[in-house]
Design a protein around this motif. Structure first.
Motif, PDB file in Angstrom:
ATOM      1  N   MET A   1      57.294  42.620  13.762  1.00 10.18           N
ATOM      2  CA  MET A   1      58.364  42.654  14.727  1.00 10.18           C
ATOM      3  C   MET A   1      58.105  43.773  15.711  1.00 10.18           C
ATOM      4  SD  MET A   1      61.463  44.258  12.477  1.00 10.18           S
ATOM      5  CE  MET A   1      62.668  43.637  13.616  1.00 10.18           C
ATOM      6  N   THR A   2      58.681  43.683  16.869  1.00 14.88           N
ATOM      7  CA  THR A   2      58.435  44.674  17.900  1.00 14.88           C
ATOM      8  C   THR A   2      59.734  45.334  18.344  1.00 14.88           C
ATOM      9  OG1 THR A   2      58.583  42.955  19.600  1.00 14.88           O
ATOM     10  CG2 THR A   2      56.391  43.483  18.760  1.00 14.88           C
ATOM     11  N   PHE A 160      58.433  43.908   8.609  1.00 16.75           N
ATOM     12  CA  PHE A 160      59.820  43.676   8.210  1.00 16.75           C
ATOM     13  C   PHE A 160      60.018  43.843   6.714  1.00 16.75           C
ATOM     14  CE2 PHE A 160      64.010  41.487   8.373  1.00 16.75           C
ATOM     15  CZ  PHE A 160      64.557  42.310   9.341  1.00 16.75           C
ATOM     16  N   ALA A 161      58.933  43.789   5.940  1.00 19.76           N
ATOM     17  CA  ALA A 161      59.033  44.179   4.533  1.00 19.76           C
ATOM     18  C   ALA A 161      59.395  45.659   4.445  1.00 19.76           C
ATOM     19  CB  ALA A 161      57.718  43.898   3.817  1.00 19.76           C
ATOM     20  N   ASP A 202      70.850  44.963  -1.588  1.00 17.06           N
ATOM     21  CA  ASP A 202      70.021  43.930  -0.960  1.00 17.06           C
ATOM     22  C   ASP A 202      70.827  43.145   0.064  1.00 17.06           C
ATOM     23  OD1 ASP A 202      67.570  44.365  -2.253  1.00 17.06           O
ATOM     24  OD2 ASP A 202      68.138  43.132  -3.978  1.00 17.06           O
ATOM     25  N   CYS A 203      72.057  42.841  -0.281  1.00 15.30           N
ATOM     26  CA  CYS A 203      72.922  42.098   0.632  1.00 15.30           C
ATOM     27  C   CYS A 203      73.220  42.925   1.876  1.00 15.30           C
ATOM     28  CB  CYS A 203      74.212  41.710  -0.090  1.00 15.30           C
ATOM     29  SG  CYS A 203      75.319  40.627   0.859  1.00 15.30           S
ATOM     30  N   PHE A 204      73.493  44.211   1.686  1.00 14.80           N
ATOM     31  CA  PHE A 204      73.727  45.089   2.832  1.00 14.80           C
ATOM     32  C   PHE A 204      72.498  45.138   3.735  1.00 14.80           C
ATOM     33  CE2 PHE A 204      77.177  47.954   0.692  1.00 14.80           C
ATOM     34  CZ  PHE A 204      78.117  46.969   0.930  1.00 14.80           C
ATOM     35  N   ALA A 205      71.309  45.106   3.129  1.00 14.84           N
ATOM     36  CA  ALA A 205      70.084  45.078   3.930  1.00 14.84           C
ATOM     37  C   ALA A 205      70.043  43.822   4.790  1.00 14.84           C
ATOM     38  CB  ALA A 205      68.855  45.141   3.020  1.00 14.84           C
ATOM     39  N   GLY A 206      70.460  42.702   4.210  1.00 17.89           N
ATOM     40  CA  GLY A 206      70.510  41.461   4.973  1.00 17.89           C
ATOM     41  C   GLY A 206      71.540  41.494   6.083  1.00 17.89           C
ATOM     42  N   VAL A 207      72.674  42.140   5.832  1.00 16.19           N
ATOM     43  CA  VAL A 207      73.705  42.277   6.867  1.00 16.19           C
ATOM     44  C   VAL A 207      73.139  43.045   8.064  1.00 16.19           C
ATOM     45  CG1 VAL A 207      75.923  43.336   7.436  1.00 16.19           C
ATOM     46  CG2 VAL A 207      75.650  42.103   5.272  1.00 16.19           C
ATOM     47  N   TRP A 208      72.442  44.154   7.769  1.00 17.52           N
ATOM     48  CA  TRP A 208      71.828  44.886   8.892  1.00 17.52           C
ATOM     49  C   TRP A 208      70.842  43.994   9.650  1.00 17.52           C
ATOM     50  CZ3 TRP A 208      66.474  45.723   9.003  1.00 17.52           C
ATOM     51  CH2 TRP A 208      66.033  46.277  10.213  1.00 17.52           C
ATOM     52  N   ALA A 209      70.013  43.237   8.920  1.00 18.46           N
ATOM     53  CA  ALA A 209      69.025  42.384   9.575  1.00 18.46           C
ATOM     54  C   ALA A 209      69.700  41.389  10.516  1.00 18.46           C
ATOM     55  CB  ALA A 209      68.189  41.652   8.529  1.00 18.46           C
ATOM     56  N   ASN A 210      70.874  40.893  10.119  1.00 21.40           N
ATOM     57  CA  ASN A 210      71.630  39.976  10.961  1.00 21.40           C
ATOM     58  C   ASN A 210      72.001  40.627  12.293  1.00 21.40           C
ATOM     59  OD1 ASN A 210      74.481  39.059  11.946  1.00 21.40           O
ATOM     60  ND2 ASN A 210      73.748  37.323  10.742  1.00 21.40           N
ATOM     61  N   HIS A 211      72.282  41.926  12.260  1.00 21.66           N
ATOM     62  CA  HIS A 211      72.762  42.638  13.448  1.00 21.66           C
ATOM     63  C   HIS A 211      71.695  43.538  14.076  1.00 21.66           C
ATOM     64  CE1 HIS A 211      76.981  41.450  12.841  1.00 21.66           C
ATOM     65  NE2 HIS A 211      76.755  41.611  11.547  1.00 21.66           N
ATOM     66  N   ALA A 212      70.462  43.480  13.569  1.00 25.06           N
ATOM     67  CA  ALA A 212      69.430  44.424  14.000  1.00 25.06           C
ATOM     68  C   ALA A 212      69.194  44.383  15.501  1.00 25.06           C
ATOM     69  CB  ALA A 212      68.128  44.159  13.253  1.00 25.06           C
ATOM     70  N   GLU A 214      71.273  43.544  17.811  1.00 24.10           N
ATOM     71  CA  GLU A 214      72.434  44.081  18.511  1.00 24.10           C
ATOM     72  C   GLU A 214      72.412  45.605  18.606  1.00 24.10           C
ATOM     73  OE1 GLU A 214      75.882  42.669  16.458  1.00 24.10           O
ATOM     74  OE2 GLU A 214      75.111  40.617  16.372  1.00 24.10           O
ATOM     75  N   THR A 215      71.656  46.264  17.717  1.00 26.09           N
ATOM     76  CA  THR A 215      71.615  47.721  17.768  1.00 26.09           C
ATOM     77  C   THR A 215      70.817  48.227  18.963  1.00 26.09           C
ATOM     78  OG1 THR A 215      69.607  47.923  16.393  1.00 26.09           O
ATOM     79  CG2 THR A 215      71.750  47.819  15.248  1.00 26.09           C
ATOM     80  N   GLY A 216      70.096  47.331  19.628  1.00 25.57           N
ATOM     81  CA  GLY A 216      69.373  47.696  20.830  1.00 25.57           C
ATOM     82  C   GLY A 216      67.953  48.178  20.614  1.00 25.57           C
ATOM     83  N   PHE A 217      67.516  48.222  19.368  1.00 21.65           N
ATOM     84  CA  PHE A 217      66.178  48.739  19.094  1.00 21.65           C
ATOM     85  C   PHE A 217      65.115  47.640  18.987  1.00 21.65           C
ATOM     86  CE2 PHE A 217      68.893  52.195  17.755  1.00 21.65           C
ATOM     87  CZ  PHE A 217      68.168  53.334  18.062  1.00 21.65           C
ATOM     88  N   LEU A 218      65.501  46.473  18.527  1.00 18.69           N
ATOM     89  CA  LEU A 218      64.518  45.474  18.130  1.00 18.69           C
ATOM     90  C   LEU A 218      64.602  44.188  18.932  1.00 18.69           C
ATOM     91  CD1 LEU A 218      65.054  45.955  14.310  1.00 18.69           C
ATOM     92  CD2 LEU A 218      63.130  46.820  15.641  1.00 18.69           C
ATOM     93  N   GLU A 219      63.436  43.550  19.066  1.00 17.80           N
ATOM     94  CA  GLU A 219      63.377  42.208  19.616  1.00 17.80           C
ATOM     95  C   GLU A 219      63.882  41.224  18.554  1.00 17.80           C
ATOM     96  OE1 GLU A 219      62.741  41.431  22.574  1.00 17.80           O
ATOM     97  OE2 GLU A 219      61.641  43.128  23.445  1.00 17.80           O
ATOM     98  N   PRO A 220      64.236  39.988  18.944  1.00 18.90           N
ATOM     99  CA  PRO A 220      64.705  39.011  17.957  1.00 18.90           C
ATOM    100  C   PRO A 220      63.746  38.857  16.783  1.00 18.90           C
ATOM    101  CG  PRO A 220      65.106  38.204  20.161  1.00 18.90           C
ATOM    102  CD  PRO A 220      64.300  39.472  20.318  1.00 18.90           C
ATOM    103  N   ILE A 221      64.329  38.677  15.610  1.00 19.09           N
ATOM    104  CA  ILE A 221      63.560  38.585  14.372  1.00 19.09           C
ATOM    105  C   ILE A 221      63.133  37.138  14.147  1.00 19.09           C
ATOM    106  CG2 ILE A 221      63.651  38.950  11.877  1.00 19.09           C
ATOM    107  CD1 ILE A 221      65.871  41.036  12.478  1.00 19.09           C
TER     108      ILE A 221
END
Length: 285
Positions: A1-2, A160-161, A202-212, A214-221
């Motif tokens: 990911m970029t 992303f791992a 683990d679920c919280f990690a997935g929640v962040w990934a859903n919104h990653a 939107e945080t403005g740092f990452l391109e679409p996953i």
């Protein structure tokens, strides 16, 4: 990911103690490393792992000033070209999300280290893998863990791992702030509180990934990147680790959940994007 063009990193959220900590006087060998990682991932603490192997009795752990990453890790270009800068970017994104999602969220640093380090949870060697320490509210990681995850536990690896591993540990920080950890996380077994605590992270990690994004740092996953996270989650399942280290699986001693459970709850968080959908304590496992 970029990382998104124009992204500015905040290296102040990471302390770089690499090369500033302890030196192992003797090595535990490949088998010792596998045992140490297994102990931590199966619910032990850094001190438990050290007691089991005796390694810390032969370790000198020092205190020193951290390295300064402020010049090396500033922009998306740095995050896309250097692993340590990439981890800083993930930490920034993860904490940006939880800062908006949790009232009163408190920033928690990540500490990079090599060999060994003093923590609020006691002394730890790099062989125990990444962990969150509640007494000092800090995530600790030797970046060499990602190579071990691939070489010893058969994970596919990939950026992303790495993000999943960091997001899982920050999931524990969120649990700490919400009082989940204070309620206890002990016990063993496929439906124990320990397992439910880890699956919620683990679920919280997935929640962040859903919104990653939107945080403005990452391109679409991409789907491939999600696959990297799911593969890493499976690699650290109790059943996979027990099979690799013991040659047999014993659900009565599980503390983190099976490979399938860890994948399921990461995917649940990713799909729902809502921390309230991560109630592993009431769910049927």
């Amino acid at each position: 990911m970029t990382f998104r063009r124009g992204t500015r990193l905040d290296p102040g959220q990471v302390r770089d103690m690499r090369g500033r900590g302890g030196q192992l006087a003797v090595g535990g060998g490949l088998g010792g490393i596998v045992v140490l990682i297994a102990v931590l991932l199966l619910g032990g603490t850094p001190q438990d792992a050290a007691t089991l192997t005796g390694i810390l009795d032969k370790t000198t752990v020092g205190n020193a000033s951290p390295n300064d990453l402020t010049q090396e890790c500033q922009t998306d270009v740095d995050a896309n070209s250097r692993e340590d800068c990439r981890i800083i970017g993930y930490v920034n994104s993860i904490q940006a999300y939880w800062g908006d999602a949790v009232d009163g969220y408190e920033l928690a640093p990540t500490t990079f280290f090599t060999d060994a380090i003093n923590t609020g949870c006691g002394q730890a060697t790099s062989a125990v893998g990444p962990f969150y320490c509640p007494p000092d509210a800090t995530v600790y990681i030797d970046l060499g863990f990602f190579d071990t995850l691939q070489s010893q536990f058969g994970a596919e690896g990939g950026p992303f791992a790495e993000a999943y591993v960091l997001a899982h540990e920050y999931g524990h920080h969120v649990q700490d702030l919400l009082g989940v950890l204070q309620a206890g996380s002990g016990g063993t077994g496929a439906e124990s509180r320990s397992v439910r605590t880890e699956l919620q992270a683990d679920c919280f990690a997935g929640v962040w990934a859903n919104h990653a994004v939107e945080t403005g740092f990452l391109e679409p996953i991409s789907a491939d990147q999600v696959g990297q996270a799911l593969d890493a989650a499976a690699a650290v399942g109790d059943d996979r680790i027990q099979e690799a280290t013991q040659g047999q699986v014993d659900p009565e001693t599980w503390t983190h959940g099976s490979a399938a459970q860890r994948q399921q709850w990461f995917h649940t968080g990713l799909e729902k994007g809502d921390p309230n959908g991560c109630d592993t304590f009431s769910a049927d496992l």
